[in-house]
Scaffold this active site. Sequence first.
Site, short mmCIF file in Angstrom:
data_model
loop_
_atom_site.label_atom_id
_atom_site.label_comp_id
_atom_site.label_asym_id
_atom_site.label_seq_id
_atom_site.Cartn_x
_atom_site.Cartn_y
_atom_site.Cartn_z
NE ARG A 2 36.40 50.95 37.60
CZ ARG A 2 35.51 49.95 37.61
NH1 ARG A 2 34.21 50.39 37.60
NH2 ARG A 2 35.81 48.71 37.50
CE LYS A 47 39.67 49.00 34.29
NZ LYS A 47 40.11 48.66 35.86
CG HIS A 98 40.56 53.78 42.35
ND1 HIS A 98 40.96 52.40 42.88
CD2 HIS A 98 40.29 53.65 41.37
CE1 HIS A 98 40.46 51.61 41.90
NE2 HIS A 98 40.14 52.40 40.86
NE ARG A 135 36.62 50.86 42.36
CZ ARG A 135 35.67 49.91 41.87
NH1 ARG A 135 34.34 50.70 42.03
NH2 ARG A 135 35.46 48.97 41.14
CG HIS A 147 35.67 44.09 40.12
ND1 HIS A 147 36.30 43.94 41.38
CD2 HIS A 147 36.10 45.45 39.78
CE1 HIS A 147 37.18 44.98 41.73
NE2 HIS A 147 37.26 45.95 40.57
CE1 TYR A 194 24.90 34.68 38.17
CE2 TYR A 194 27.13 34.96 38.74
CZ TYR A 194 26.15 34.41 38.65
OH TYR A 194 26.11 33.14 39.25
#
Length: 404
Positions: free
Chosen positions: A242, A267, A330, A333, A357, A367
Amino acid sequence: MGKLTDREVSKLKPAEKAYRKPDGGGLYLLVTPSGGKLWRMKYRIDGKEKLLSIGKYPDVSIAEARKRQQEARTQIANSIDPAGIKQAQKAARIAAAANTFEAVAREWHSKKTNFTHNTAKNVMARLERLVFPLIGARPIDAITAPDFLSVLRRVEEQGKLETAHRLRGICSQIMRYAVVTGRAQHDPAGALQGALKPRNVKHMAALTEPKQVAELLRMIDGYTGTLPVACALKIAPYVFVRPGELRTAEWADIDLDAAEWRYTVTKTDTQHIVPLARQVVTILKELHPLTGRGRYVFPSARTGERPMSDNAILAALRRLGIGKDEMTGHGFRAMARTILDEVLGVRPDLIEHQLAHAVRDPNGRAYNRTAHLPERKKMMQQWADYLDKLKAGAEIISLRGNAA
Protein backbone atom coordinates in the site's frame (compact mmCIF):
# COMPACT_ATOMS: atom_id res chain seq x y z
CA MET A 1 -19.34 21.23 76.15
CA GLY A 2 -22.53 21.74 74.12
CA LYS A 3 -23.28 21.07 70.49
CA LEU A 4 -22.01 23.45 67.81
CA THR A 5 -24.34 26.10 66.40
CA ASP A 6 -24.20 27.93 63.07
CA ARG A 7 -23.62 31.22 64.92
CA GLU A 8 -20.66 29.74 66.80
CA VAL A 9 -19.20 28.13 63.68
CA SER A 10 -19.49 31.37 61.68
CA LYS A 11 -17.34 33.14 64.27
CA LEU A 12 -14.50 30.59 64.11
CA LYS A 13 -11.33 32.18 62.74
CA PRO A 14 -8.21 30.49 61.35
CA ALA A 15 -5.14 30.26 63.53
CA GLU A 16 -1.47 29.61 62.85
CA LYS A 17 -2.12 25.91 63.38
CA ALA A 18 -5.19 23.84 62.63
CA TYR A 19 -7.51 23.29 65.60
CA ARG A 20 -10.63 21.29 66.41
CA LYS A 21 -14.10 22.26 67.66
CA PRO A 22 -15.89 19.14 68.94
CA ASP A 23 -19.60 18.50 68.39
CA GLY A 24 -19.80 15.27 70.38
CA GLY A 25 -19.68 11.56 69.73
CA GLY A 26 -16.34 11.82 67.89
CA LEU A 27 -17.64 14.45 65.41
CA TYR A 28 -15.65 17.67 65.22
CA LEU A 29 -14.94 20.62 62.94
CA LEU A 30 -11.32 21.06 61.87
CA VAL A 31 -10.43 24.70 61.24
CA THR A 32 -7.38 25.00 58.97
CA PRO A 33 -4.86 27.88 58.80
CA SER A 34 -6.30 28.78 55.40
CA GLY A 35 -9.80 29.20 56.85
CA GLY A 36 -11.32 25.88 55.81
CA LYS A 37 -13.84 24.24 58.12
CA LEU A 38 -13.84 20.47 57.63
CA TRP A 39 -16.05 17.86 59.30
CA ARG A 40 -14.21 14.88 60.73
CA MET A 41 -15.31 11.90 62.83
CA LYS A 42 -13.07 9.80 65.07
CA TYR A 43 -14.15 6.24 65.72
CA ARG A 44 -12.81 2.83 66.63
CA ILE A 45 -13.40 -0.43 64.78
CA ASP A 46 -11.73 -3.78 65.39
CA GLY A 47 -9.70 -2.11 68.14
CA LYS A 48 -8.20 0.47 65.77
CA GLU A 49 -8.78 4.22 65.81
CA LYS A 50 -9.92 5.54 62.42
CA LEU A 51 -10.86 8.92 60.94
CA LEU A 52 -13.74 9.62 58.56
CA SER A 53 -13.94 12.75 56.38
CA ILE A 54 -17.55 13.91 56.17
CA GLY A 55 -17.34 17.11 54.13
CA LYS A 56 -16.76 20.84 54.23
CA TYR A 57 -18.85 23.39 56.10
CA PRO A 58 -21.12 25.08 54.99
CA ASP A 59 -21.51 22.71 51.98
CA VAL A 60 -22.31 20.08 54.61
CA SER A 61 -24.46 21.71 57.26
CA ILE A 62 -24.33 20.89 60.96
CA ALA A 63 -27.54 18.88 60.67
CA GLU A 64 -26.25 16.95 57.66
CA ALA A 65 -22.92 16.26 59.39
CA ARG A 66 -24.76 14.79 62.38
CA LYS A 67 -26.94 12.70 60.06
CA ARG A 68 -23.84 11.24 58.35
CA GLN A 69 -22.30 10.67 61.78
CA GLN A 70 -25.31 8.59 62.80
CA GLU A 71 -25.18 6.59 59.57
CA ALA A 72 -21.50 5.87 60.20
CA ARG A 73 -22.22 4.76 63.77
CA THR A 74 -24.86 2.35 62.49
CA GLN A 75 -22.32 0.87 60.07
CA ILE A 76 -19.74 0.54 62.83
CA ALA A 77 -22.29 -1.25 65.01
CA ASN A 78 -22.63 -3.78 62.19
CA SER A 79 -18.83 -4.20 61.94
CA ILE A 80 -18.69 -2.16 58.72
CA ASP A 81 -15.88 0.36 58.34
CA PRO A 82 -17.40 3.63 56.98
CA ALA A 83 -14.00 4.96 55.84
CA GLY A 84 -13.38 1.71 53.96
CA ILE A 85 -16.77 2.03 52.22
CA LYS A 86 -15.97 5.60 51.25
CA GLN A 87 -12.59 4.61 49.82
CA ALA A 88 -14.21 1.78 47.83
CA GLN A 89 -16.83 4.17 46.45
CA LYS A 90 -14.11 6.63 45.45
CA ALA A 91 -12.13 3.86 43.73
CA ALA A 92 -15.27 2.76 41.89
CA ARG A 93 -15.87 6.33 40.66
CA ILE A 94 -12.27 6.61 39.46
CA ALA A 95 -12.50 3.23 37.72
CA ALA A 96 -15.79 4.20 36.09
CA ALA A 97 -14.29 7.46 34.82
CA ALA A 98 -11.30 5.55 33.42
CA ASN A 99 -13.54 2.99 31.74
CA THR A 100 -15.76 5.25 29.70
CA PHE A 101 -15.67 4.67 25.97
CA GLU A 102 -13.80 7.95 25.46
CA ALA A 103 -11.19 7.18 28.12
CA VAL A 104 -10.49 3.71 26.74
CA ALA A 105 -10.49 5.03 23.17
CA ARG A 106 -7.89 7.67 24.01
CA GLU A 107 -5.77 5.07 25.79
CA TRP A 108 -6.00 2.74 22.76
CA HIS A 109 -5.11 5.63 20.46
CA SER A 110 -2.03 6.54 22.52
CA LYS A 111 -0.71 3.00 22.13
CA LYS A 112 -1.13 2.81 18.33
CA THR A 113 2.54 3.33 17.58
CA ASN A 114 2.08 2.04 14.03
CA PHE A 115 -0.16 5.00 13.13
CA THR A 116 1.39 7.65 10.94
CA HIS A 117 1.02 11.24 12.14
CA ASN A 118 -1.81 11.93 9.70
CA THR A 119 -3.62 8.67 10.42
CA ALA A 120 -3.51 9.25 14.18
CA LYS A 121 -4.78 12.79 13.71
CA ASN A 122 -7.63 11.73 11.41
CA VAL A 123 -8.74 8.82 13.62
CA MET A 124 -8.98 10.99 16.73
CA ALA A 125 -10.75 13.78 14.82
CA ARG A 126 -13.43 11.31 13.67
CA LEU A 127 -13.92 10.00 17.19
CA GLU A 128 -14.13 13.47 18.72
CA ARG A 129 -16.57 14.70 16.08
CA LEU A 130 -18.79 11.69 15.51
CA VAL A 131 -18.59 9.29 18.46
CA PHE A 132 -17.56 10.90 21.75
CA PRO A 133 -20.46 13.41 21.85
CA LEU A 134 -22.94 10.51 21.65
CA ILE A 135 -21.44 7.62 23.66
CA GLY A 136 -18.08 8.87 24.92
CA ALA A 137 -19.23 9.23 28.53
CA ARG A 138 -20.86 5.78 28.66
CA PRO A 139 -19.18 2.88 30.51
CA ILE A 140 -17.52 0.89 27.73
CA ASP A 141 -18.86 -2.46 28.96
CA ALA A 142 -22.44 -1.12 28.78
CA ILE A 143 -22.35 -0.09 25.11
CA THR A 144 -24.34 -2.39 22.83
CA ALA A 145 -24.42 -3.11 19.11
CA PRO A 146 -27.57 -0.95 18.70
CA ASP A 147 -25.74 1.93 20.41
CA PHE A 148 -22.91 1.74 17.86
CA LEU A 149 -25.39 1.29 15.02
CA SER A 150 -27.21 4.46 16.06
CA VAL A 151 -23.92 6.38 15.88
CA LEU A 152 -23.04 4.93 12.47
CA ARG A 153 -26.52 5.50 11.03
CA ARG A 154 -26.09 9.24 11.65
CA VAL A 155 -22.95 9.16 9.54
CA GLU A 156 -24.70 7.12 6.84
CA GLU A 157 -27.54 9.65 6.70
CA GLN A 158 -24.99 12.29 5.72
CA GLY A 159 -24.04 10.15 2.73
CA LYS A 160 -20.62 9.34 4.20
CA LEU A 161 -20.70 5.59 3.68
CA GLU A 162 -16.92 5.13 3.56
CA THR A 163 -16.54 7.10 6.80
CA ALA A 164 -19.24 4.98 8.46
CA HIS A 165 -17.38 1.77 7.54
CA ARG A 166 -14.04 3.16 8.69
CA LEU A 167 -15.61 4.33 11.94
CA ARG A 168 -17.09 0.90 12.60
CA GLY A 169 -13.63 -0.60 12.17
CA ILE A 170 -12.11 1.93 14.57
CA CYS A 171 -14.79 1.29 17.20
CA SER A 172 -14.26 -2.45 16.79
CA GLN A 173 -10.53 -2.07 17.42
CA ILE A 174 -11.25 -0.02 20.55
CA MET A 175 -13.68 -2.64 21.84
CA ARG A 176 -11.19 -5.46 21.18
CA TYR A 177 -8.59 -3.47 23.15
CA ALA A 178 -11.14 -3.14 25.98
CA VAL A 179 -11.69 -6.91 25.94
CA VAL A 180 -7.94 -7.61 26.08
CA THR A 181 -7.47 -5.14 28.96
CA GLY A 182 -10.36 -6.64 30.94
CA ARG A 183 -12.82 -3.76 30.63
CA ALA A 184 -15.36 -5.36 28.30
CA GLN A 185 -16.60 -8.88 27.60
CA HIS A 186 -17.04 -8.71 23.82
CA ASP A 187 -16.89 -6.47 20.75
CA PRO A 188 -20.43 -5.35 19.77
CA ALA A 189 -19.09 -3.13 16.96
CA GLY A 190 -17.65 -6.19 15.25
CA ALA A 191 -21.15 -7.64 14.89
CA LEU A 192 -22.18 -4.71 12.67
CA GLN A 193 -19.95 -5.60 9.73
CA GLY A 194 -22.90 -6.53 7.51
CA ALA A 195 -25.38 -4.03 8.98
CA LEU A 196 -24.16 -0.92 7.15
CA LYS A 197 -25.00 0.15 3.63
CA PRO A 198 -22.38 -0.99 1.10
CA ARG A 199 -19.61 1.54 0.71
CA ASN A 200 -19.06 3.36 -2.54
CA VAL A 201 -16.12 1.40 -3.91
CA LYS A 202 -13.66 3.51 -5.83
CA HIS A 203 -11.44 1.45 -8.10
CA MET A 204 -7.94 2.86 -8.19
CA ALA A 205 -6.62 3.38 -11.71
CA ALA A 206 -4.07 0.74 -12.69
CA LEU A 207 -2.22 -0.45 -15.77
CA THR A 208 -2.62 -4.21 -16.11
CA GLU A 209 -1.71 -4.90 -19.74
CA PRO A 210 1.95 -6.05 -19.97
CA LYS A 211 2.62 -3.73 -22.95
CA GLN A 212 1.42 -0.74 -20.93
CA VAL A 213 3.38 -1.88 -17.87
CA ALA A 214 6.56 -2.13 -19.95
CA GLU A 215 6.19 1.48 -21.07
CA LEU A 216 5.41 2.62 -17.51
CA LEU A 217 8.56 0.96 -16.16
CA ARG A 218 10.70 2.65 -18.81
CA MET A 219 9.15 6.01 -17.93
CA ILE A 220 9.86 5.42 -14.23
CA ASP A 221 13.50 4.68 -15.03
CA GLY A 222 13.66 8.11 -16.66
CA TYR A 223 12.35 10.00 -13.63
CA THR A 224 14.69 12.88 -12.71
CA GLY A 225 13.33 14.00 -9.34
CA THR A 226 14.97 13.59 -5.93
CA LEU A 227 16.71 10.29 -5.21
CA PRO A 228 14.31 9.16 -2.41
CA VAL A 229 11.25 9.69 -4.60
CA ALA A 230 12.97 8.11 -7.61
CA CYS A 231 13.87 5.04 -5.52
CA ALA A 232 10.36 4.79 -4.05
CA LEU A 233 8.91 4.99 -7.56
CA LYS A 234 11.24 2.23 -8.80
CA ILE A 235 10.55 -0.02 -5.80
CA ALA A 236 6.76 0.40 -5.84
CA PRO A 237 6.11 -2.02 -8.77
CA TYR A 238 8.41 -4.66 -7.28
CA VAL A 239 6.89 -4.78 -3.77
CA PHE A 240 3.27 -3.67 -4.52
CA VAL A 241 2.53 -2.67 -0.92
CA ARG A 242 0.00 0.00 0.00
CA PRO A 243 1.29 3.52 -0.80
CA GLY A 244 1.15 4.58 2.87
CA GLU A 245 3.23 1.58 3.89
CA LEU A 246 5.86 2.30 1.26
CA ARG A 247 6.28 5.98 2.05
CA THR A 248 6.51 5.32 5.82
CA ALA A 249 8.98 2.41 5.49
CA GLU A 250 11.64 2.50 8.23
CA TRP A 251 15.23 1.32 7.95
CA ALA A 252 14.87 -0.49 11.28
CA ASP A 253 12.30 -2.83 9.67
CA ILE A 254 14.48 -3.70 6.68
CA ASP A 255 17.12 -6.43 6.75
CA LEU A 256 19.18 -6.09 3.57
CA ASP A 257 21.25 -9.18 4.36
CA ALA A 258 18.15 -11.35 4.77
CA ALA A 259 16.41 -9.45 1.95
CA GLU A 260 13.28 -8.94 4.04
CA TRP A 261 11.08 -6.04 5.09
CA ARG A 262 8.97 -6.75 8.20
CA TYR A 263 6.36 -4.29 9.42
CA THR A 264 2.82 -3.93 10.80
CA VAL A 265 0.05 -3.47 8.25
CA THR A 266 -1.83 -0.36 9.39
CA LYS A 267 -5.10 -1.39 7.79
CA THR A 268 -5.38 -4.71 9.62
CA ASP A 269 -2.92 -4.22 12.51
CA THR A 270 -1.17 -7.47 11.56
CA GLN A 271 2.47 -8.38 11.02
CA HIS A 272 3.64 -8.71 7.41
CA ILE A 273 6.80 -9.81 5.60
CA VAL A 274 7.83 -8.53 2.18
CA PRO A 275 10.62 -10.63 0.60
CA LEU A 276 12.94 -8.26 -1.26
CA ALA A 277 14.09 -9.26 -4.72
CA ARG A 278 17.70 -8.63 -5.68
CA GLN A 279 16.62 -5.57 -7.70
CA VAL A 280 15.01 -4.00 -4.62
CA VAL A 281 18.04 -4.67 -2.42
CA THR A 282 20.26 -2.97 -5.03
CA ILE A 283 18.04 0.13 -5.06
CA LEU A 284 17.95 0.31 -1.26
CA LYS A 285 21.73 -0.01 -1.03
CA GLU A 286 22.01 2.91 -3.42
CA LEU A 287 19.69 4.98 -1.22
CA HIS A 288 21.12 3.95 2.17
CA PRO A 289 24.12 6.36 2.18
CA LEU A 290 21.70 9.26 1.74
CA THR A 291 18.87 8.38 4.17
CA GLY A 292 20.21 5.43 6.18
CA ARG A 293 21.12 7.52 9.22
CA GLY A 294 17.52 8.62 9.66
CA ARG A 295 14.38 6.76 10.61
CA TYR A 296 12.59 6.74 7.28
CA VAL A 297 13.76 5.11 4.07
CA PHE A 298 11.97 7.79 2.04
CA PRO A 299 12.06 10.95 4.17
CA SER A 300 10.35 14.23 3.41
CA ALA A 301 12.36 16.65 1.30
CA ARG A 302 11.62 19.38 3.85
CA THR A 303 12.59 17.50 6.97
CA GLY A 304 14.10 14.09 7.48
CA GLU A 305 12.04 13.65 10.65
CA ARG A 306 8.93 12.73 8.66
CA PRO A 307 8.29 10.41 5.73
CA MET A 308 7.63 11.80 2.28
CA SER A 309 4.13 13.11 1.70
CA ASP A 310 1.04 11.13 0.74
CA ASN A 311 1.17 12.79 -2.66
CA ALA A 312 4.83 12.17 -3.52
CA ILE A 313 4.39 9.03 -5.68
CA LEU A 314 1.23 10.39 -7.31
CA ALA A 315 2.95 13.70 -8.10
CA ALA A 316 5.92 11.82 -9.59
CA LEU A 317 3.59 9.85 -11.86
CA ARG A 318 1.90 13.07 -12.99
CA ARG A 319 5.32 14.61 -13.65
CA LEU A 320 6.01 11.68 -15.97
CA GLY A 321 2.81 12.49 -17.82
CA ILE A 322 0.79 9.59 -16.43
CA GLY A 323 -2.77 10.74 -15.74
CA LYS A 324 -4.82 9.91 -12.66
CA ASP A 325 -7.17 7.86 -14.85
CA GLU A 326 -4.22 5.67 -15.94
CA MET A 327 -2.25 4.86 -12.79
CA THR A 328 -2.12 5.62 -9.06
CA GLY A 329 0.24 4.58 -6.29
CA HIS A 330 -2.33 1.97 -5.23
CA GLY A 331 -2.56 0.74 -8.84
CA PHE A 332 0.71 -1.20 -8.53
CA ARG A 333 -1.18 -3.67 -6.32
CA ALA A 334 -3.88 -4.33 -8.92
CA MET A 335 -1.18 -4.55 -11.59
CA ALA A 336 0.72 -7.24 -9.66
CA ARG A 337 -2.38 -9.18 -8.68
CA THR A 338 -3.66 -9.34 -12.26
CA ILE A 339 -0.41 -10.22 -14.04
CA LEU A 340 0.88 -12.65 -11.39
CA ASP A 341 -2.35 -14.58 -11.73
CA GLU A 342 -3.24 -14.29 -15.41
CA VAL A 343 0.22 -14.23 -17.02
CA LEU A 344 2.63 -15.90 -14.61
CA GLY A 345 0.10 -18.38 -13.23
CA VAL A 346 1.07 -17.91 -9.57
CA ARG A 347 -1.17 -19.53 -6.98
CA PRO A 348 -3.85 -17.02 -5.89
CA ASP A 349 -3.31 -17.70 -2.17
CA LEU A 350 0.38 -16.71 -2.46
CA ILE A 351 -0.62 -13.47 -4.18
CA GLU A 352 -3.23 -12.70 -1.51
CA HIS A 353 -0.70 -13.40 1.27
CA GLN A 354 1.75 -11.01 -0.32
CA LEU A 355 -0.93 -8.35 -0.71
CA ALA A 356 -1.46 -8.66 3.08
CA HIS A 357 -5.06 -9.67 2.56
CA ALA A 358 -6.83 -11.93 5.04
CA VAL A 359 -6.22 -15.53 3.96
CA ARG A 360 -7.62 -18.36 6.09
CA ASP A 361 -6.80 -22.04 6.36
CA PRO A 362 -9.45 -24.80 5.91
CA ASN A 363 -10.42 -24.43 9.58
CA GLY A 364 -11.12 -20.71 9.19
CA ARG A 365 -8.00 -19.55 11.04
CA ALA A 366 -5.90 -16.72 9.70
CA TYR A 367 -2.47 -17.79 8.47
CA ASN A 368 0.46 -16.20 10.28
CA ARG A 369 2.86 -13.83 8.57
CA THR A 370 5.45 -16.54 7.81
CA ALA A 371 3.00 -18.74 5.90
CA HIS A 372 4.43 -19.95 2.57
CA LEU A 373 7.41 -17.60 2.98
CA PRO A 374 9.85 -19.67 0.83
CA GLU A 375 7.29 -19.80 -2.00
CA ARG A 376 6.59 -16.08 -1.66
CA LYS A 377 10.31 -15.31 -1.87
CA LYS A 378 10.50 -17.22 -5.15
CA MET A 379 7.37 -15.43 -6.39
CA MET A 380 8.74 -11.97 -5.59
CA GLN A 381 12.02 -12.70 -7.41
CA GLN A 382 10.10 -14.15 -10.35
CA TRP A 383 7.94 -11.01 -10.44
CA ALA A 384 10.94 -8.67 -10.33
CA ASP A 385 12.69 -10.59 -13.11
CA TYR A 386 9.52 -10.50 -15.20
CA LEU A 387 9.23 -6.72 -14.79
CA ASP A 388 12.86 -6.28 -15.84
CA LYS A 389 12.25 -8.37 -18.96
CA LEU A 390 9.22 -6.25 -19.80
CA LYS A 391 11.23 -3.09 -19.36
CA ALA A 392 14.01 -4.46 -21.56
CA GLY A 393 11.51 -5.14 -24.36
CA ALA A 394 11.23 -8.93 -24.08
CA GLU A 395 8.44 -10.78 -25.84
CA ILE A 396 5.20 -9.91 -24.10
CA ILE A 397 2.41 -12.34 -23.32
CA SER A 398 -0.88 -10.43 -23.06
CA LEU A 399 -3.59 -11.18 -20.56
CA ARG A 400 -5.79 -14.14 -21.28
CA GLY A 401 -8.52 -13.33 -23.72
CA ASN A 402 -6.71 -10.27 -25.13
CA ALA A 403 -4.87 -9.96 -28.40
CA ALA A 404 -1.10 -9.93 -28.33
